[in-house]
Design a protein around this motif. Structure first.
Motif, PDB file in Angstrom:
ATOM      1  N   ASP A 130     -71.815 -62.375   0.357  1.00  0.00           N
ATOM      2  CA  ASP A 130     -72.474 -61.143   0.804  1.00  0.00           C
ATOM      3  C   ASP A 130     -72.207 -60.956   2.283  1.00  0.00           C
ATOM      4  O   ASP A 130     -72.147 -61.934   3.032  1.00  0.00           O
ATOM      5  CB  ASP A 130     -73.988 -61.250   0.576  1.00  0.00           C
ATOM      6  N   VAL A 131     -72.015 -59.709   2.694  1.00  0.00           N
ATOM      7  CA  VAL A 131     -71.797 -59.410   4.112  1.00  0.00           C
ATOM      8  C   VAL A 131     -73.055 -58.716   4.626  1.00  0.00           C
ATOM      9  O   VAL A 131     -73.562 -57.801   3.966  1.00  0.00           O
ATOM     10  CB  VAL A 131     -70.571 -58.484   4.304  1.00  0.00           C
ATOM     11  N   LYS A 132     -73.536 -59.152   5.784  1.00  0.00           N
ATOM     12  CA  LYS A 132     -74.798 -58.572   6.293  1.00  0.00           C
ATOM     13  C   LYS A 132     -74.649 -57.086   6.534  1.00  0.00           C
ATOM     14  O   LYS A 132     -75.416 -56.270   6.041  1.00  0.00           O
ATOM     15  CB  LYS A 132     -75.235 -59.294   7.564  1.00  0.00           C
ATOM     16  N   VAL A 133     -73.642 -56.697   7.329  1.00  0.00           N
ATOM     17  CA  VAL A 133     -73.395 -55.274   7.601  1.00  0.00           C
ATOM     18  C   VAL A 133     -71.882 -55.042   7.606  1.00  0.00           C
ATOM     19  O   VAL A 133     -71.135 -55.775   8.263  1.00  0.00           O
ATOM     20  CB  VAL A 133     -73.977 -54.833   8.975  1.00  0.00           C
ATOM     21  N   GLY A 134     -71.461 -53.994   6.901  1.00  0.00           N
ATOM     22  CA  GLY A 134     -70.041 -53.610   6.901  1.00  0.00           C
ATOM     23  C   GLY A 134     -69.267 -54.262   5.769  1.00  0.00           C
ATOM     24  O   GLY A 134     -69.826 -54.930   4.901  1.00  0.00           O
ATOM     25  N   GLY A 135     -67.939 -54.031   5.790  1.00  0.00           N
ATOM     26  CA  GLY A 135     -67.047 -54.712   4.860  1.00  0.00           C
ATOM     27  C   GLY A 135     -66.833 -54.048   3.518  1.00  0.00           C
ATOM     28  O   GLY A 135     -66.151 -54.605   2.658  1.00  0.00           O
ATOM     29  N   ALA A 136     -67.372 -52.843   3.312  1.00  0.00           N
ATOM     30  CA  ALA A 136     -67.172 -52.188   2.009  1.00  0.00           C
ATOM     31  C   ALA A 136     -65.691 -51.895   1.784  1.00  0.00           C
ATOM     32  O   ALA A 136     -64.909 -51.804   2.737  1.00  0.00           O
ATOM     33  CB  ALA A 136     -67.967 -50.890   1.955  1.00  0.00           C
ATOM     34  N   THR A 137     -65.334 -51.720   0.521  1.00  0.00           N
ATOM     35  CA  THR A 137     -63.976 -51.271   0.188  1.00  0.00           C
ATOM     36  C   THR A 137     -64.068 -49.777  -0.106  1.00  0.00           C
ATOM     37  O   THR A 137     -64.924 -49.354  -0.891  1.00  0.00           O
ATOM     38  CB  THR A 137     -63.452 -52.015  -1.056  1.00  0.00           C
ATOM     39  N   VAL A 138     -63.221 -48.994   0.539  1.00  0.00           N
ATOM     40  CA  VAL A 138     -63.304 -47.538   0.340  1.00  0.00           C
ATOM     41  C   VAL A 138     -61.969 -46.985  -0.163  1.00  0.00           C
ATOM     42  O   VAL A 138     -60.898 -47.514   0.141  1.00  0.00           O
ATOM     43  CB  VAL A 138     -63.716 -46.803   1.643  1.00  0.00           C
ATOM     44  N   PHE A 139     -62.080 -45.926  -0.956  1.00  0.00           N
ATOM     45  CA  PHE A 139     -60.925 -45.232  -1.530  1.00  0.00           C
ATOM     46  C   PHE A 139     -60.987 -43.794  -1.026  1.00  0.00           C
ATOM     47  O   PHE A 139     -61.599 -42.932  -1.670  1.00  0.00           O
ATOM     48  CB  PHE A 139     -60.988 -45.298  -3.064  1.00  0.00           C
TER      49      PHE A 139
END
Ligand SMILES: O=C(O)CCC(=O)C(=O)O
Ligand SMILES: [Fe+2]
Length: 203
Positions: A130-139
């Motif tokens: 798990d990442v505290k804040v950020g790091g999403a994958t976006v398309f």
């Protein structure tokens, strides 16, 4: 496709530090891999072997309906690419496929060992922590976002049934703001999928 509760590989964030090197990207044109500021992370490779890793790959095959078996002479998938992003680590928008024709002229010096295995037809990406804040994958081309959740995975096709690159799946790893991010990429190759996902003339 989004899959949750896939915890098997999450233990591998304890991989030895010495196995990690700066992540590289593939240059279209000569297909060499080089370090580039569009991708800031560290990479190590985890090869399929008896036990948890092989079982996980088998499960990926069952869930996707694609061939994932590897043998010494032919591999339907690449080894797991374990990636670690620190704070600020990210990957700019890119495609995972090389856009290299499957049935091109033989080249024994091919750095990507594409001969016989084909392009990256699909991506299976595990979120290992798990990442505290950020790091999403976006398309960005389809306005989609997958947030990081330990033990979940994202799956998408990189190639259209015609074998051409599907530009809808341009994607990026957003910067990590707080914490660190671990993923495991399993790239599934095109070559062994002729019965699972036959190619078609139209996209
Ligand atoms: O880190 C991410 O969310 C995306 C990673 C990715 O696209 C890749 O490694 O090819
Ligand atoms: Fe990618």
């Amino acid at each position: 496709m989004y899959v949750s509760n896939f915890q098997e590989l999450t233990t591998i964030t304890s991989f030895p530090k010495s196995e990690f090197t700066r992540s590289t990207v593939v240059r279209t044109g000569n297909y060499r891999t080089v370090a580039d500021s569009i991708r800031i992370s560290q990479t190590a490779w985890l090869y399929d072997g008896p036990g948890i890793v092989e079982k996980t790959t088998h499960r990926v095959g069952l869930l996707t309906g694609l061939a994932t078996k590897s043998s010494p002479t032919f591999s339907n998938t690449e080894a797991y690419q374990i990636v670690n992003y620190g704070i600020g680590g990210m990957y700019h928008p890119h495609h995972d496929a090389f856009e290299k024709p499957l049935w091109g002229p033989p080249n024994k010096n091919d750095p990507l060992e594409l001969i016989g295995t084909g392009d990256r037809i699909a991506t299976w990406m595990f979120y290992l922590n798990d990442v505290k804040v950020g790091g999403a994958t976006v398309f960005p081309n389809i306005n989609a976002r997958v947030s990081v959740k330990k033990g979940s995975a994202a799956f998408w096709y990189n190639l259209l049934p015609s074998g051409e690159n599907d530009h809808r799946v341009l994607h990026a790893g957003c910067p990590v703001v707080i914490g660190s991010k671990w993923i495991g990429n399993k790239w599934i190759r095109e070559g062994g999928q002729m019965l699972q996902r036959p190619c078609e003339l139209s996209p």
